[in-house]
Design a protein around this motif. Structure first.
Motif, PDB file in Angstrom:
ATOM      1  N   THR A 124       0.832  -1.203   0.000  1.00  0.00           N
ATOM      2  CA  THR A 124       0.000   0.000   0.000  1.00  0.00           C
ATOM      3  C   THR A 124       0.869   1.256   0.000  1.00  0.00           C
ATOM      4  N   LYS A 125       1.907   1.229   0.792  1.00  0.00           N
ATOM      5  CA  LYS A 125       2.831   2.371   0.838  1.00  0.00           C
ATOM      6  C   LYS A 125       3.470   2.602  -0.528  1.00  0.00           C
ATOM      7  N   GLU A 126       3.914   1.541  -1.180  1.00  0.00           N
ATOM      8  CA  GLU A 126       4.576   1.673  -2.471  1.00  0.00           C
ATOM      9  C   GLU A 126       3.616   2.049  -3.592  1.00  0.00           C
ATOM     10  N   MET A 127       2.340   1.716  -3.443  1.00  0.00           N
ATOM     11  CA  MET A 127       1.359   2.066  -4.479  1.00  0.00           C
ATOM     12  C   MET A 127       1.182   3.574  -4.571  1.00  0.00           C
ATOM     13  N   THR A 128       1.541   4.305  -3.512  1.00  0.00           N
ATOM     14  CA  THR A 128       1.437   5.759  -3.558  1.00  0.00           C
ATOM     15  C   THR A 128       2.590   6.369  -4.355  1.00  0.00           C
ATOM     16  N   SER A 129       3.626   5.595  -4.610  1.00  0.00           N
ATOM     17  CA  SER A 129       4.761   6.082  -5.389  1.00  0.00           C
ATOM     18  C   SER A 129       4.381   6.149  -6.860  1.00  0.00           C
ATOM     19  N   ILE A 136       8.103  -1.953  -8.623  1.00  0.00           N
ATOM     20  CA  ILE A 136       8.539  -3.285  -9.050  1.00  0.00           C
ATOM     21  C   ILE A 136       9.692  -3.779  -8.180  1.00  0.00           C
ATOM     22  N   THR A 137      10.657  -2.913  -7.919  1.00  0.00           N
ATOM     23  CA  THR A 137      11.814  -3.288  -7.099  1.00  0.00           C
ATOM     24  C   THR A 137      11.381  -3.699  -5.701  1.00  0.00           C
ATOM     25  N   THR A 138      10.469  -2.945  -5.098  1.00  0.00           N
ATOM     26  CA  THR A 138       9.981  -3.275  -3.752  1.00  0.00           C
ATOM     27  C   THR A 138       9.316  -4.642  -3.744  1.00  0.00           C
ATOM     28  N   LEU A 139       8.482  -4.904  -4.741  1.00  0.00           N
ATOM     29  CA  LEU A 139       7.782  -6.185  -4.822  1.00  0.00           C
ATOM     30  C   LEU A 139       8.771  -7.335  -4.995  1.00  0.00           C
ATOM     31  N   ILE A 140       9.705  -7.188  -5.917  1.00  0.00           N
ATOM     32  CA  ILE A 140      10.697  -8.237  -6.164  1.00  0.00           C
ATOM     33  C   ILE A 140      11.549  -8.482  -4.920  1.00  0.00           C
ATOM     34  N   ASN A 141      11.990  -7.411  -4.280  1.00  0.00           N
ATOM     35  CA  ASN A 141      12.806  -7.563  -3.065  1.00  0.00           C
ATOM     36  C   ASN A 141      12.038  -8.283  -1.966  1.00  0.00           C
ATOM     37  N   THR A 168       0.842  -4.575  -8.713  1.00  0.00           N
ATOM     38  CA  THR A 168       1.337  -3.225  -8.433  1.00  0.00           C
ATOM     39  C   THR A 168       0.355  -2.133  -8.835  1.00  0.00           C
ATOM     40  N   GLY A 169      -0.748  -2.517  -9.473  1.00  0.00           N
ATOM     41  CA  GLY A 169      -1.722  -1.524  -9.907  1.00  0.00           C
ATOM     42  C   GLY A 169      -1.280  -0.743 -11.131  1.00  0.00           C
ATOM     43  N   MET A 170      -0.357  -1.303 -11.907  1.00  0.00           N
ATOM     44  CA  MET A 170       0.131  -0.624 -13.113  1.00  0.00           C
ATOM     45  C   MET A 170      -0.350  -1.365 -14.355  1.00  0.00           C
ATOM     46  N   ARG A 171      -0.238  -0.698 -15.494  1.00  0.00           N
ATOM     47  CA  ARG A 171      -0.558  -1.337 -16.765  1.00  0.00           C
ATOM     48  C   ARG A 171       0.587  -2.271 -17.144  1.00  0.00           C
ATOM     49  N   VAL A 172       0.267  -3.341 -17.842  1.00  0.00           N
ATOM     50  CA  VAL A 172       1.292  -4.316 -18.214  1.00  0.00           C
ATOM     51  C   VAL A 172       2.346  -3.670 -19.107  1.00  0.00           C
ATOM     52  N   GLU A 173       1.941  -2.730 -19.958  1.00  0.00           N
ATOM     53  CA  GLU A 173       2.894  -2.034 -20.822  1.00  0.00           C
ATOM     54  C   GLU A 173       3.926  -1.266 -19.988  1.00  0.00           C
ATOM     55  N   THR A 174       3.471  -0.663 -18.891  1.00  0.00           N
ATOM     56  CA  THR A 174       4.368   0.079 -18.003  1.00  0.00           C
ATOM     57  C   THR A 174       5.371  -0.867 -17.346  1.00  0.00           C
ATOM     58  N   VAL A 175       4.884  -2.024 -16.927  1.00  0.00           N
ATOM     59  CA  VAL A 175       5.770  -3.024 -16.301  1.00  0.00           C
ATOM     60  C   VAL A 175       6.813  -3.501 -17.309  1.00  0.00           C
TER      61      VAL A 175
END
Length: 197
Positions: A124-129, A136-141, A168-175
């Protein structure tokens, strides 16, 4: 989470589900404890536009959907088989009794719920970024720290770009674009479409 033989001794039964099959829906009443034996289950919320937010991808040996068995509220998310899977299900009354007679298992669930809640706070904290690389880095770590979704031998990430986007709440193209940039910077390695960290 709970030894398979112990669950069977308490009356649990195996249930086969096909890829894409809904195991339970958000808002429904809970009647069973679920533990994945084989396959893969995604635990999601789906908004009115049909967009999925993946909370977790359940691996064999993990439980899912147990929160209503502790608070008597409906399911907070939907569970869907990502591939053909086998689930071990135990009726809620038997599950409650098993916990009463095995306090060490209850303590394990308390620890599990605390870990999942901590993960939710982090995500939730990272989704505000607004920085996709940071998300992505936070999730992978976190996955590396928890030893989840990685091949132990080769350090390959076992999630698709679509799954990462849904987490992550992002579009796949962004990822895809962000991971390509991370590869160019040497922060991860992409070989033949596979991601290594």
């Amino acid at each position: 989470m709970i030894n398979t033989d112990l669950l069977i001794a308490w009356g649990a039964a195996f249930k086969k589900v096909q890829a894409g099959e809904v195991i339970f829906k958000e808002g429904n009443e809970a009647h069973f404890y679920h533990q994945l034996e084989t396959g893969s289950i995604k635990w999601v919320n789906i908004n009115n536009e049909g967009v999925e937010f993946i909370h977790n991808i359940i691996a064999p040996g993990e439980s899912f959907g147990e929160i209503p068995l502790f608070d008597n509220a409906p399911y907070a998310a939907t569970a869907i088989a990502e591939k053909d899977s086998v689930i071990l299900r135990l009726h809620e009354s038997s599950f409650q009794q098993l916990l009463k007679e095995n306090p060490e298992i209850l303590f394990s669930f308390t620890k599990l719920m605390a870990q999942r809640l901590r993960y939710k706070f982090l995500i939730t904290k990272e989704m505000t970024s607004q920085n996709p690389e940071r998300r992505i880095t936070t999730l992978i770590n976190q996955f590396k720290k928890d030893n989840q979704h990685f091949c132990n031998d080769c350090n390959q990430l076992k999630l698709t770009r679509q799954q990462l986007a849904s987490m992550t709440g992002m579009r796949v193209e962004t990822v895809i674009r962000t991971m390509r940039s991370m590869h160019d910077k040497g922060k991860l390695k992409i070989e033949k479409g596979r991601v290594f960290c």
